[in-house]
Motif scaffolding. Structure first.
Motif, PDB file in Angstrom:
ATOM      1  N   ALA A   1       0.832  -1.212   0.000  1.00 23.30           N
ATOM      2  CA  ALA A   1       0.000   0.000   0.000  1.00 23.30           C
ATOM      3  C   ALA A   1       0.860   1.254   0.000  1.00 23.30           C
ATOM      4  N   ALA A   2       1.987   1.213   0.720  1.00 27.26           N
ATOM      5  CA  ALA A   2       2.880   2.374   0.757  1.00 27.26           C
ATOM      6  C   ALA A   2       3.516   2.615  -0.605  1.00 27.26           C
ATOM      7  N   TRP A   3       3.927   1.535  -1.278  1.00 24.28           N
ATOM      8  CA  TRP A   3       4.473   1.679  -2.626  1.00 24.28           C
ATOM      9  C   TRP A   3       3.412   2.193  -3.597  1.00 24.28           C
ATOM     10  N   GLN A   4       2.208   1.686  -3.481  1.00 24.96           N
ATOM     11  CA  GLN A   4       1.129   2.152  -4.360  1.00 24.96           C
ATOM     12  C   GLN A   4       0.886   3.650  -4.171  1.00 24.96           C
ATOM     13  N   ALA A   5       0.907   4.103  -2.927  1.00 28.75           N
ATOM     14  CA  ALA A   5       0.693   5.523  -2.652  1.00 28.75           C
ATOM     15  C   ALA A   5       1.793   6.377  -3.273  1.00 28.75           C
ATOM     16  N   LEU A   6       3.052   5.925  -3.176  1.00 31.43           N
ATOM     17  CA  LEU A   6       4.164   6.670  -3.765  1.00 31.43           C
ATOM     18  C   LEU A   6       4.010   6.761  -5.279  1.00 31.43           C
ATOM     19  N   PHE A   7       3.687   5.657  -5.922  1.00 31.04           N
ATOM     20  CA  PHE A   7       3.570   5.654  -7.377  1.00 31.04           C
ATOM     21  C   PHE A   7       2.375   6.483  -7.843  1.00 31.04           C
ATOM     22  N   ARG A   8       1.262   6.421  -7.130  1.00 27.06           N
ATOM     23  CA  ARG A   8       0.111   7.257  -7.496  1.00 27.06           C
ATOM     24  C   ARG A   8       0.454   8.739  -7.367  1.00 27.06           C
ATOM     25  N   ARG A   9       1.216   9.067  -6.331  1.00 31.17           N
ATOM     26  CA  ARG A   9       1.580  10.464  -6.094  1.00 31.17           C
ATOM     27  C   ARG A   9       2.347  11.039  -7.282  1.00 31.17           C
ATOM     28  N   HIS A  10       3.209  10.231  -7.891  1.00 34.93           N
ATOM     29  CA  HIS A  10       4.051  10.728  -8.978  1.00 34.93           C
ATOM     30  C   HIS A  10       3.486  10.440 -10.378  1.00 34.93           C
ATOM     31  N   LEU A  11       2.679   9.395 -10.497  1.00 37.21           N
ATOM     32  CA  LEU A  11       2.212   8.984 -11.822  1.00 37.21           C
ATOM     33  C   LEU A  11       0.743   9.267 -12.079  1.00 37.21           C
ATOM     34  N   GLY A  12      -0.023   9.554 -11.024  1.00 38.15           N
ATOM     35  CA  GLY A  12      -1.454   9.755 -11.207  1.00 38.15           C
ATOM     36  C   GLY A  12      -2.161   8.429 -11.466  1.00 38.15           C
ATOM     37  N   ASP A  13      -3.396   8.526 -11.960  1.00 41.90           N
ATOM     38  CA  ASP A  13      -4.171   7.324 -12.252  1.00 41.90           C
ATOM     39  C   ASP A  13      -3.561   6.575 -13.428  1.00 41.90           C
ATOM     40  N   ALA A  14      -3.639   5.257 -13.353  1.00 43.50           N
ATOM     41  CA  ALA A  14      -3.016   4.431 -14.396  1.00 43.50           C
ATOM     42  C   ALA A  14      -3.768   4.518 -15.723  1.00 43.50           C
ATOM     43  N   ASP A  15      -5.082   4.327 -15.677  1.00 45.23           N
ATOM     44  CA  ASP A  15      -5.922   4.401 -16.885  1.00 45.23           C
ATOM     45  C   ASP A  15      -5.414   3.511 -18.017  1.00 45.23           C
ATOM     46  N   GLY A  16      -4.801   2.373 -17.673  1.00 48.15           N
ATOM     47  CA  GLY A  16      -4.347   1.440 -18.695  1.00 48.15           C
ATOM     48  C   GLY A  16      -3.177   1.913 -19.522  1.00 48.15           C
ATOM     49  N   ARG A  17      -2.464   2.949 -19.058  1.00 49.50           N
ATOM     50  CA  ARG A  17      -1.334   3.470 -19.838  1.00 49.50           C
ATOM     51  C   ARG A  17      -0.207   2.439 -19.945  1.00 49.50           C
ATOM     52  N   ALA A  18       0.547   2.527 -21.045  1.00 51.34           N
ATOM     53  CA  ALA A  18       1.665   1.611 -21.284  1.00 51.34           C
ATOM     54  C   ALA A  18       2.839   2.005 -20.395  1.00 51.34           C
ATOM     55  N   LEU A  19       3.296   1.071 -19.566  1.00 49.29           N
ATOM     56  CA  LEU A  19       4.361   1.328 -18.603  1.00 49.29           C
ATOM     57  C   LEU A  19       5.491   0.339 -18.811  1.00 49.29           C
ATOM     58  N   LEU A  20       6.711   0.846 -18.821  1.00 47.24           N
ATOM     59  CA  LEU A  20       7.913   0.035 -18.931  1.00 47.24           C
ATOM     60  C   LEU A  20       8.619   0.009 -17.586  1.00 47.24           C
ATOM     61  N   ASP A  21       8.799  -1.198 -17.043  1.00 45.32           N
ATOM     62  CA  ASP A  21       9.547  -1.393 -15.802  1.00 45.32           C
ATOM     63  C   ASP A  21      10.960  -1.813 -16.170  1.00 45.32           C
ATOM     64  N   LEU A  22      11.902  -0.890 -16.039  1.00 52.20           N
ATOM     65  CA  LEU A  22      13.292  -1.140 -16.421  1.00 52.20           C
ATOM     66  C   LEU A  22      14.045  -1.862 -15.309  1.00 52.20           C
ATOM     67  N   ALA A  23      14.881  -2.821 -15.697  1.00 54.35           N
ATOM     68  CA  ALA A  23      15.609  -3.649 -14.741  1.00 54.35           C
ATOM     69  C   ALA A  23      14.619  -4.265 -13.765  1.00 54.35           C
ATOM     70  N   SER A  24      13.624  -4.944 -14.316  1.00 53.49           N
ATOM     71  CA  SER A  24      12.483  -5.412 -13.535  1.00 53.49           C
ATOM     72  C   SER A  24      12.825  -6.535 -12.569  1.00 53.49           C
ATOM     73  N   GLY A  25      13.990  -7.167 -12.723  1.00 46.95           N
ATOM     74  CA  GLY A  25      14.386  -8.193 -11.763  1.00 46.95           C
ATOM     75  C   GLY A  25      13.374  -9.310 -11.672  1.00 46.95           C
ATOM     76  N   THR A  26      12.963  -9.651 -10.450  1.00 51.14           N
ATOM     77  CA  THR A  26      11.996 -10.731 -10.253  1.00 51.14           C
ATOM     78  C   THR A  26      10.554 -10.269 -10.437  1.00 51.14           C
ATOM     79  N   GLY A  27      10.361  -9.024 -10.838  1.00 49.16           N
ATOM     80  CA  GLY A  27       9.029  -8.554 -11.220  1.00 49.16           C
ATOM     81  C   GLY A  27       8.213  -7.893 -10.128  1.00 49.16           C
TER      82      GLY A  27
END
Length: 252
Positions: free
Chosen positions: A36-62
């Motif tokens: 939940a804390a990570w979700q809050a941080l990402f929402r704060r900087h990225l806003g609503d997802a709305d199905g946007r295309a997102l690239l996770d760089l150096a995704s490691g174990t995912g």
């Protein structure tokens, strides 16, 4: 003999490949009670997802890919380590994971709405080239979010705390893994520490706009405290950790 950048990239890839099987077992790597804390941080900087295309760089174990999928992004993961990718694919068979170097993704220009990274920047061989590559892959108006830290230099308070917290404890011998980690760290661009201000300045130079530094990760640290244990939790709060968001201008 001088070691080439190519050799260093190989060493970095092989180092993380060898850690893949136990990576999620190490405190702070797997996202669990801190989701939940990570979700809050990402929402704060990225806003609503709305199905946007997102690239996770150096995704490691995912783990970050799993976080972003939970928020509603259309996620693509990218990593150079096959063992890491194998673990990520086993968790999320419905997500596309690509094998490529995060500094040279080979993806189409202007193909992603969002790019995110966690604990990648400090390992970059050529951050100037990497930031230019990420700028190219982002769509105009797209957002870059970096979560990273300076894991090298320490404040006076941090050094004092480390001595106090380790006093009276049995210090284990330095493992071969730690030795190898330190050898690689000595050769990367940010060998003296990836300070937020320096990273932000390089993002500006790469053409990014509205670069914003956020050092308030206390919510995440609190959520991780039970997993980390009190000693490591105290030390983590004293480290220079941060999130940096930046925008690719619309008129590019």
């Amino acid at each position: 003999m001088t070691t080439s950048n190519r050799d260093l990239r190989d060493d970095i890839r092989d180092y993380w490949s060898e850690r893949a099987t136990t990576f999620d077992d190490e405190p702070g790597h797997r996202i669990d009670a801190d989701m939940a804390a990570w979700q809050a941080l990402f929402r704060r900087h990225l806003g609503d997802a709305d199905g946007r295309a997102l690239l996770d760089l150096a995704s490691g174990t995912g783990e970050i890919a799993r976080l972003c999928q939970s928020l509603g992004f259309a996620v693509t993961g990218l990593d150079w380590s096959v063992p890491m990718l194998d673990r990520a694919r086993s968790k999320m068979p419905d997500v596309t994971f690509l094998q490529a170097d995060a500094e040279r993704t080979t993806l189409l220009s202007a193909s992603m709405d969002v790019i995110v990274t966690r604990h990648l920047v400090w390992t970059l061989v050529d951050p100037k080239a990497a930031f230019a590559e990420w700028f190219r892959v982002l769509k105009p108006g797209g957002t870059l979010l970096i979560v990273d830290g300076d894991f090298v230099s320490q404040s006076l308070l941090s050094r004092i705390a480390k001595r106090l917290l380790r006093s009276g404890t049995n210090r284990a011998a330095i493992s071969p893994q730690v030795v190898r980690h330190n050898e690689i760290l000595a050769r990367v661009h940010f060998s003296a520490g990836a300070r937020a201000g320096l990273v932000a300045a390089m993002l500006n130079a790469a053409g990014f706009d509205r670069v914003r530094i956020n050092t308030d990760l206390a919510q995440i640290h609190r959520a991780q405290s039970a997993q980390l244990g009190w000693r490591k939790s105290v030390l983590r709060r004293l480290e220079h950790r941060y999130a940096i968001s930046a925008i690719k201008p619309q008129d590019i």
